[in-house]
Write an enzyme that holds these catalytic residues in place. Structure first.
Site, short mmCIF file in Angstrom:
data_model
loop_
_atom_site.label_atom_id
_atom_site.label_comp_id
_atom_site.label_asym_id
_atom_site.label_seq_id
_atom_site.Cartn_x
_atom_site.Cartn_y
_atom_site.Cartn_z
N TYR A 93 35.43 44.62 53.28
CA TYR A 93 35.08 45.84 53.24
C TYR A 93 34.87 46.46 54.52
CZ TYR A 93 36.19 46.71 48.43
OH TYR A 93 37.14 46.73 47.29
N GLU A 135 34.32 45.04 41.21
CA GLU A 135 35.25 44.04 41.22
C GLU A 135 34.11 42.57 41.30
OE1 GLU A 135 36.81 44.75 45.41
OE2 GLU A 135 37.95 46.31 44.52
C1 HEM Z 1 36.97 51.84 49.89
C2 HEM Z 1 37.94 50.95 50.44
C3 HEM Z 1 39.31 51.03 49.65
C4 HEM Z 1 39.85 51.93 49.31
C5 HEM Z 1 39.71 53.56 48.79
C6 HEM Z 1 41.38 51.10 48.84
C7 HEM Z 1 42.42 51.76 48.07
C8 HEM Z 1 43.49 51.26 47.67
C9 HEM Z 1 44.52 51.85 46.72
C10 HEM Z 1 44.23 53.34 46.29
C11 HEM Z 1 45.30 50.92 46.62
C12 HEM Z 1 46.54 51.01 45.88
C13 HEM Z 1 46.25 50.55 44.12
C14 HEM Z 1 47.57 50.73 43.42
O1 HEM Z 1 48.11 51.69 43.35
O2 HEM Z 1 47.89 49.67 42.77
C15 HEM Z 1 45.02 49.65 47.08
C16 HEM Z 1 45.72 48.43 47.04
C17 HEM Z 1 45.20 47.47 47.97
N1 HEM Z 1 44.15 47.14 48.64
FE1 HEM Z 1 42.63 48.45 49.00
N2 HEM Z 1 41.11 49.96 49.00
C18 HEM Z 1 40.13 49.88 49.70
C19 HEM Z 1 39.51 48.59 50.25
C20 HEM Z 1 40.32 47.52 50.38
C21 HEM Z 1 39.83 46.20 51.18
C22 HEM Z 1 38.52 45.98 51.87
C23 HEM Z 1 40.81 45.63 51.41
C24 HEM Z 1 41.04 44.10 51.48
C25 HEM Z 1 41.46 43.92 53.07
C26 HEM Z 1 42.03 45.99 50.45
C27 HEM Z 1 43.43 45.45 50.07
C28 HEM Z 1 44.19 45.99 49.36
C29 HEM Z 1 45.52 45.31 49.06
C30 HEM Z 1 45.82 43.99 49.42
C31 HEM Z 1 46.17 46.14 48.06
C32 HEM Z 1 47.42 45.81 47.47
C33 HEM Z 1 48.83 46.15 48.65
C34 HEM Z 1 49.96 45.86 47.92
O3 HEM Z 1 50.49 44.72 47.69
O4 HEM Z 1 50.48 46.76 47.44
N3 HEM Z 1 41.43 47.15 49.94
N4 HEM Z 1 43.69 49.88 47.71
#
Ligand code: HEM
Length: 142
Positions: A93, A135
């Site tokens: 994060y 989580e």
């Molecule tokens: C406040 C912080 C964060 C927000 C608002 C956020 C938001 C999101 C959103 C909206 C999605 C798409 C969910 C879906 O429709 O399935 C997503 C997917 C994802 N997020 Fe985050 N995220 C945050 C932090 C993080 C962090 C810290 C990581 C790690 C590095 C991360 C890694 C990922 C990954 C790997 C995906 C899936 C990508 C894919 O393969 O399609 N996110 N996140």
């Protein structure tokens, strides 16, 4: 943990300019993050090229509803389940947070003061805390 009234006021006031530039901010954010932390790329190996748009939409929805987060419950559930599938961990994060703040600074330039950046920093880590806690519970259930 609660957001300060000042932070809520600043985030709401600057939400339109951030939302109007959200896709530029989030695509810049991924570039910054992958340059400084190439090890994070692995997590995004199956991500679609428009992943930054999902993050941009989430940032926009969050800023607009910062004083009414209950509206985001379903969206937060979806983020949590996707993060669990990808094995996102608490230590990721700050990396995302610092990269987003740098990207806001880079894209918006002089339009953002230090006070505005601080407010977004507090708001980001507030949401991060919500996601990390949910989580944790979800990982304990697996
Ligand atoms: C406040 C912080 C964060 C927000 C608002 C956020 C938001 C999101 C959103 C909206 C999605 C798409 C969910 C879906 O429709 O399935 C997503 C997917 C994802 N997020 Fe985050 N995220 C945050 C932090 C993080 C962090 C810290 C990581 C790690 C590095 C991360 C890694 C990922 C990954 C790997 C995906 C899936 C990508 C894919 O393969 O399609 N996110 N996140």
């Amino acid at each position: 943990m609660e957001l300060s009234a000042k932070t809520i006021e600043i985030v709401k006031a600057t939400a339109p300019i951030v939302a109007a530039n959200a896709e530029a901010i989030t695509s810049t954010m991924y570039k910054i993050m992958f340059t400084n932390h190439p090890e994070i790329k692995e997590l995004f190996k199956d991500a679609k090229p428009d992943q930054h748009k999902k993050l941009a939409a989430a940032v926009g929805a969050y800023a607009a509803n910062i004083d009414n987060l209950i509206v985001l419950e379903k969206a937060i559930e979806k983020m949590v389940s996707t993060h669990i599938l990808k094995n996102v961990q608490p230590e990721h994060y700050p990396i995302v947070g610092i990269s987003i703040l740098e990207a806001i600074k880079k894209v918006l330039g002089d339009a953002v003061t230090l006070e505005v950046l601080d407010a977004w920093k507090e708001a980001y880590f507030f949401l991060a805390h919500v996601l990390i806690e949910q989580e944790k519970l979800a990982y304990a259930d697996v």
